[in-house]
Write a protein that holds these residues in place. Structure first.
Motif, mmCIF file in Angstrom:
data_model
loop_
_atom_site.group_PDB
_atom_site.id
_atom_site.type_symbol
_atom_site.label_atom_id
_atom_site.label_comp_id
_atom_site.label_asym_id
_atom_site.label_seq_id
_atom_site.Cartn_x
_atom_site.Cartn_y
_atom_site.Cartn_z
ATOM 1 N N MET A 110 0.828 -1.198 0.000
ATOM 2 C CA MET A 110 0.000 0.000 0.000
ATOM 3 C C MET A 110 0.867 1.255 0.000
ATOM 4 O O MET A 110 1.921 1.306 0.637
ATOM 5 C CB MET A 110 -0.876 -0.040 1.254
ATOM 6 N N PHE A 112 0.442 5.701 0.411
ATOM 7 C CA PHE A 112 -0.500 6.614 1.062
ATOM 8 C C PHE A 112 -0.440 8.012 0.479
ATOM 9 O O PHE A 112 0.389 8.342 -0.351
ATOM 10 C CB PHE A 112 -0.212 6.662 2.556
ATOM 11 N N SER A 117 4.745 12.444 5.632
ATOM 12 C CA SER A 117 4.538 11.851 6.947
ATOM 13 C C SER A 117 4.385 10.347 6.876
ATOM 14 O O SER A 117 4.355 9.692 7.903
ATOM 15 C CB SER A 117 3.315 12.485 7.610
ATOM 16 N N SER A 118 4.310 9.780 5.663
ATOM 17 C CA SER A 118 4.198 8.330 5.568
ATOM 18 C C SER A 118 5.547 7.640 5.661
ATOM 19 O O SER A 118 5.627 6.426 5.723
ATOM 20 C CB SER A 118 3.520 7.926 4.262
ATOM 21 N N LEU A 119 6.604 8.423 5.628
ATOM 22 C CA LEU A 119 7.935 7.848 5.829
ATOM 23 C C LEU A 119 8.455 8.345 7.169
ATOM 24 O O LEU A 119 8.223 9.485 7.541
ATOM 25 C CB LEU A 119 8.882 8.291 4.707
ATOM 26 N N SER A 120 9.169 7.471 7.871
ATOM 27 C CA SER A 120 9.690 7.867 9.175
ATOM 28 C C SER A 120 10.717 8.981 9.002
ATOM 29 O O SER A 120 11.590 8.890 8.139
ATOM 30 C CB SER A 120 10.336 6.677 9.858
ATOM 31 N N PRO A 121 10.632 10.034 9.818
ATOM 32 C CA PRO A 121 11.576 11.138 9.654
ATOM 33 C C PRO A 121 12.970 10.834 10.178
ATOM 34 O O PRO A 121 13.907 11.532 9.836
ATOM 35 C CB PRO A 121 10.930 12.267 10.460
ATOM 36 N N VAL A 122 13.122 9.803 11.009
ATOM 37 C CA VAL A 122 14.434 9.585 11.619
ATOM 38 C C VAL A 122 15.144 8.333 11.107
ATOM 39 O O VAL A 122 16.184 7.965 11.618
ATOM 40 C CB VAL A 122 14.338 9.532 13.161
ATOM 41 N N HIS A 123 14.553 7.673 10.112
ATOM 42 C CA HIS A 123 15.244 6.541 9.500
ATOM 43 C C HIS A 123 15.520 6.880 8.039
ATOM 44 O O HIS A 123 14.712 7.543 7.401
ATOM 45 C CB HIS A 123 14.385 5.275 9.579
ATOM 46 N N GLN A 128 14.265 1.905 5.485
ATOM 47 C CA GLN A 128 12.858 1.513 5.450
ATOM 48 C C GLN A 128 12.557 0.576 4.285
ATOM 49 O O GLN A 128 11.685 -0.290 4.386
ATOM 50 C CB GLN A 128 11.975 2.764 5.393
ATOM 51 N N TYR A 167 17.503 10.944 4.075
ATOM 52 C CA TYR A 167 16.257 10.901 4.839
ATOM 53 C C TYR A 167 15.111 11.471 4.012
ATOM 54 O O TYR A 167 15.332 12.240 3.069
ATOM 55 C CB TYR A 167 16.414 11.701 6.127
ATOM 56 N N PHE A 169 13.025 13.791 4.515
ATOM 57 C CA PHE A 169 12.870 15.245 4.395
ATOM 58 C C PHE A 169 13.889 15.859 3.455
ATOM 59 O O PHE A 169 13.797 17.032 3.128
ATOM 60 C CB PHE A 169 12.924 15.913 5.778
ATOM 61 N N GLN A 170 14.872 15.050 3.022
ATOM 62 C CA GLN A 170 15.813 15.579 2.039
ATOM 63 C C GLN A 170 15.339 15.328 0.615
ATOM 64 O O GLN A 170 15.979 15.738 -0.328
ATOM 65 C CB GLN A 170 17.189 14.927 2.245
ATOM 66 N N MET A 180 8.202 5.769 -1.680
ATOM 67 C CA MET A 180 7.101 4.970 -1.129
ATOM 68 C C MET A 180 6.739 3.838 -2.098
ATOM 69 O O MET A 180 6.513 2.705 -1.700
ATOM 70 C CB MET A 180 5.850 5.844 -0.919
#
Lengths: 574, 328
Positions: A110, A112, A117-123, A128, A167, A169-170, A180
């Motif tokens: 799936m 989203f 926000s569907s991906l972890s910000p700290v990994h 992932q 990451y 956010f980059q 995703m």
């Protein structure tokens, strides 16, 4: 717990029968999905379409048993028929069982709506993706990493060897959604569920993501369950369409049937609302032409706005006639919102002037005035915001929200204030008896009407509407747009209408300015800019908009605008 | 990153000077000085000190100098020789007194911190995941109990129970025979048999608030879409919780290191006094009461330095675990 049956003939990949998903509430039970049946064939695309609250997302989550607590499947069956002849009823599995976990990510994956926000910000993205690979396939860390790089390359992420250790956010919005997709495809699922995957993206990025999904689907023979509210997207990608409204299926058929011979009135309304955006509003066509020779009420000249090193507005010039609706269109980051806010003088512009012609004919520069003079000008320039939920104070009644400008400016109080609030509510089509209620008691469309009532409270002359209808469902969107036009004619308002949606712009604007990276690249009559633009960027933008007709699926028409290396032409005005 | 750390370290120098000066002034603000207090104490036991002796004492301690000169001498001693002055009351170098106590303080603080985290974090996660379950309500009740009962009361009750019901030796961190003995395995064992009581008492109150914080942090993270994404991948619920939302919910705890370090010295004064623990807090209190200014001043300076170092450490750690801070 799982039912294992032998399979005689070829069955559809996924067969949903009489699905009911419920959310227990304090006052009873809310049926988010009610008696829903559909099936998906391998390699095909089923679009589930509906407005907010239709239950389309809950349907998708029910399949994987990841409905948010306390929701759960009450009855019905979800048969997954895999190629090796095994059938599993997913509805019978416990949401935490090993059996359903083996299906998640391996057979059915799936993606989203919110790629950020569907991906972890700290990994890292790579972490992932390799996690998904190693969960379902026997692979060493190094093999999984190589596979992840391979996947990133497949989804066309540049420099996958480097990108894997970055990451989320980059990444840009489009790249996040690509990541995703790479993660979802890690174990070569047989079914991909995409829950509004392009809603948060710009049209040009949306077109690229849709192409990518289609290409990967063709390569791997995977089926896609695509959830969306956008009929244009449906027309472009669907084989079958399921129209949902309030948890029930309104209509289910091939894309051809749905678009060219819809049976259900709700489906007709949805399609009609998209087609309506293909032309100008009737109210506007009926209106006598504007006086083009009148002196402009607002003239923006060479306006620049810098935030640190970022040039949000770069030498922008544009003018607004009295009673005119000026559209500002552009993708995210183009500076259109900054422009609206600069005109309200929410920022102090870096350079340039904004000449505002007052009722008595005298001209002031909004970029320079301060104090009492600015306060006065602001009464005549008002704003309507995008988010109908965030822009109203939840602790103020509607009467307080609408009446506040009158009270703050010492114009009316007591009985008079009450009367004026009631009158304003009638003007925007709200029942004044609801004025003592709080914003949460109103729907999105009604809240936007409250926002509009607040904007016209002080009899302004210019209203800046920043994406005023983007958060609304299509059926409500027209009501609000038509209301805005009605008020414009009644009160002689001039609008600056900021939107990313060319359809909305075409529907209500007289003239349009197209923004790209802080510059206005094209200004002209709405009719011309929306149908036969001159600037290559506008042409690219138009080419990316999905056409709401399944018979018109020519992807080769689409192209992406690449800015010429040496940029000389700044902005054009008139 | 290195530039940032360097800058922060440089900034610490003026802050330390400012605080040490302020501390020095504040300690001297009450009327009188150590000698006055000393004479008063002696007078209480019917000993009379004549003016001459008092003046001699003052001269010996340098208490007649103007305050700025005293401060200058003190600072010079610290900077040039690492000499924090002499404690009037104990007639010993301040640094020796402090370090002796700091080791035990550190042991106690770290032990109670670990105990707190070990209890509170899992309970906080459980409370958030099973929101409004019976377990959640039970832990919530326990947390409010822990928050509202003053720790010295808990100390008294536990001491009573331990001493009367179980006949345990309570108070202090060592049995009498080990108090002055050099470190040995037997002394370590003795420490272990004593330390559980203060650790429990100190942990209970901080556990309570920590459970609430962790629960709230987790409730913020649990509905986030990335959790659903992880679930849709097929991760088991336990691995999912520990890898994603918990990891992010823990970040705020790193910032608490900033006030944890200074708390080593000044925290839990009441409990330490009630339980007669040989930690830093009672010594600080005593020094302040006796106007033992070099000892008190050194403590205040230490607290301040630890605050600055603590916040620097927590900033660095936060940048290390959270890429959003490190890279943006």
């Amino acid at each position: 717990m799982s039912d294992v049956l032998s399979m005689p003939a070829r069955k559809p990949l996924l067969e949903v029968r009489n699905l009911v998903t419920e959310f227990p509430l304090r006052t009873g039970v809310f049926r988010a999905v009610n008696d829903l049946s559909f099936s998906i064939e391998a390699g095909k695309t089923l679009c589930v379409v509906g407005e907010s609250g239709s239950g389309k997302s809950v349907t998708a989550r029910s399949i994987l048993q990841i409905v948010d607590a306390p929701g759960q499947i009450a009855s019905g069956s979800i048969m997954l028929n895999t190629a090796d002849g095994v059938s599993i009823d997913l509805a019978k599995l416990h949401p935490r069982s090993k059996a359903i976990r083996a299906v998640r990510g391996r057979d059915i994956a799936m993606i989203f709506q919110e790629p950020m926000s569907s991906l972890s910000p700290v990994h890292t993205v790579g972490d992932q993706i390799t996690e998904a690979i190693r969960l379902h396939m026997k692979m060493s860390k190094d093999e999984a990493r190589a596979e992840a790089i391979n996947l990133l390359r497949q989804v066309e992420i540049p420099n996958p060897e480097l990108a894997i250790d970055r990451y989320a956010f980059q990444y840009s919005g489009g790249m996040r959604q690509r990541a995703m997709i790479a993660m979802a495809l890690a174990c070569r699922p047989k079914l991909l569920i995409a829950d509004e995957p392009t809603t948060a993206l710009d049209v040009t990025t949306q077109a690229e993501i849709l192409d990518l999904i289609a290409r990967l689907q063709k390569q791997s023979g995977m089926a896609v369950l695509f959830i969306t509210h956008d009929m244009g997207v449906v027309a472009q990608i669907a084989d079958d369409v399921l129209v949902m409204h309030h948890g029930v299926a309104k209509e289910y058929g091939t894309v051809e049937q749905i678009f060219h011979s819809p049976q259900d009135p709700y489906t007709k309304m949805l399609i009609g609302s998209v087609l309506k955006l293909e032309q100008k509003a009737e109210i506007r066509l009926a209106r006598p032409p504007l006086d083009q020779t009148a002196p402009p009420i607002l003239e923006v000249r060479n306006l620049s706005q810098q935030f640190g090193t970022v040039k949000a507005l770069d030498n922008v010039s544009i003018s607004l006639l009295p009673g005119e609706t000026l559209g500002i269109v552009g993708e995210s980051g183009s500076g259109k919102t900054t422009m609206g806010r600069a005109i309200m003088r929410l920022y102090d512009p870096t350079a340039g002037e904004m000449l505002y012609r007052k009722v008595d004919g005298s001209v002031v520069d909004l970029a320079k005035i301060e104090g009492e003079e600015l306060k006065k000008a602001r009464r005549e320039l008002r704003m309507v915001f995008q988010d109908p939920f965030g822009s109203l104070n939840p602790r103020m009644t509607v009467a307080q929200v609408i009446g506040e400008p009158l009270l703050v400016n010492g114009i009316a109080r007591g009985k008079e204030l009450d009367d004026r609030v009631s009158h304003l509510m009638e003007q925007v089509g709200l029942d004044p008896r609801g004025r003592e209620r709080y914003p949460h008691a109103f729907s999105g469309g009604q809240r936007q009407r409250i926002g509009i009532a607040r904007a016209i409270t002080l009899n302004p002359r210019i209203i800046v509407a920043d994406e005023a209808t983007s958060a609304l469902d299509v059926s409500v969107r027209f009501q609000v747009l038509d209301l805005l036009m009605k008020l414009q004619d009644q009160l002689g308002l001039a609008y600056i209408f900021i939107s990313h949606d060319i359809g909305v712009i075409r529907y209500m604007c007289d003239r349009v300015g197209v923004m790209y990276r802080g510059k206005i690249v094209e200004v002209g009559e709405a009719e011309k800019v929306c149908n036969a633009p001159d600037h290559p960027y506008t042409q690219a933008l138009l080419s990316a908009i999905p056409r709401p007709d399944p018979r018109d699926r020519d992807r080769s028409r689409r192209f992406r605008y690449i800015e010429p290396a040496a940029v000389k032409n700044g902005s054009a005005g008139r | 990153m290195l530039k940032f750390i360097g800058k922060r370290l440089l900034w610490m120098i003026p802050s330390l000077f400012a605080v040490s000066f302020l501390a020095f002034v504040l300690i001297q603000l009450p009327p009188g000085d150590y000698v006055t207090t000393y004479i008063a104490t002696l007078a209480a036991s019917n000993e009379v000190v004549d003016q001459n002796t008092a003046a001699q004492l003052r001269e010996r301690f340098g208490l007649d100098d103007p305050m700025l000169v005293q401060y200058g001498k003190w600072m010079w001693g610290i900077l040039s020789r690492g000499d924090f002055g002499i404690s009037f009351e104990w007639q010993q170098p301040v640094s020796g007194l402090i370090w002796e106590r700091m080791a035990l303080t550190l042991v106690l603080a770290i032990a109670s911190l670990l105990a707190t985290w070990a209890i509170a974090l899992p309970i906080g996660v459980y409370s958030a995941v099973k929101k409004y379950s019976i377990g959640d309500y039970a832990f919530t009740a326990f947390s409010f109990f822990g928050l509202s009962v003053p720790s010295f009361l808990l100390a008294l009750v536990l001491m009573y129970v331990a001493a009367v019901e179980f006949g345990a030796d309570v108070g202090g961190l060592f049995s009498q025979e080990y108090e002055t003995a050099p470190w040995s395995i037997a002394k370590m064992v003795d420490l272990m048999t004593h330390i559980w009581l203060p650790v429990t008492i100190l942990a209970v109150s901080s556990t309570a608030s920590l459970i609430r914080v962790m629960r709230a942090n987790m409730l913020d993270e649990l509905p986030k879409p990335y959790v659903t994404t992880a679930r849709a991948k097929g991760l088991s619920e336990f691995r999912l919780l520990t890898k994603y939302p918990m990891r992010i919910a823990l970040n705020p705890f790193i910032s608490t290191i900033a006030w944890l370090l200074p708390n080593l010295i000044s925290g839990s004064v009441v409990v330490a006094i009630v339980l007669n623990l040989p930690t830093a807090a009672p010594l600080l209190l005593q020094a302040l009461m006796a106007q033992d200014m070099y000892l008190a001043g050194a403590f205040v300076l230490l607290i301040c330095a630890l605050t600055l170092i603590g916040s620097l450490i927590s900033d660095i750690l936060l940048a290390m675990v959270d890429p959003r801070i490190r890279l943006e």
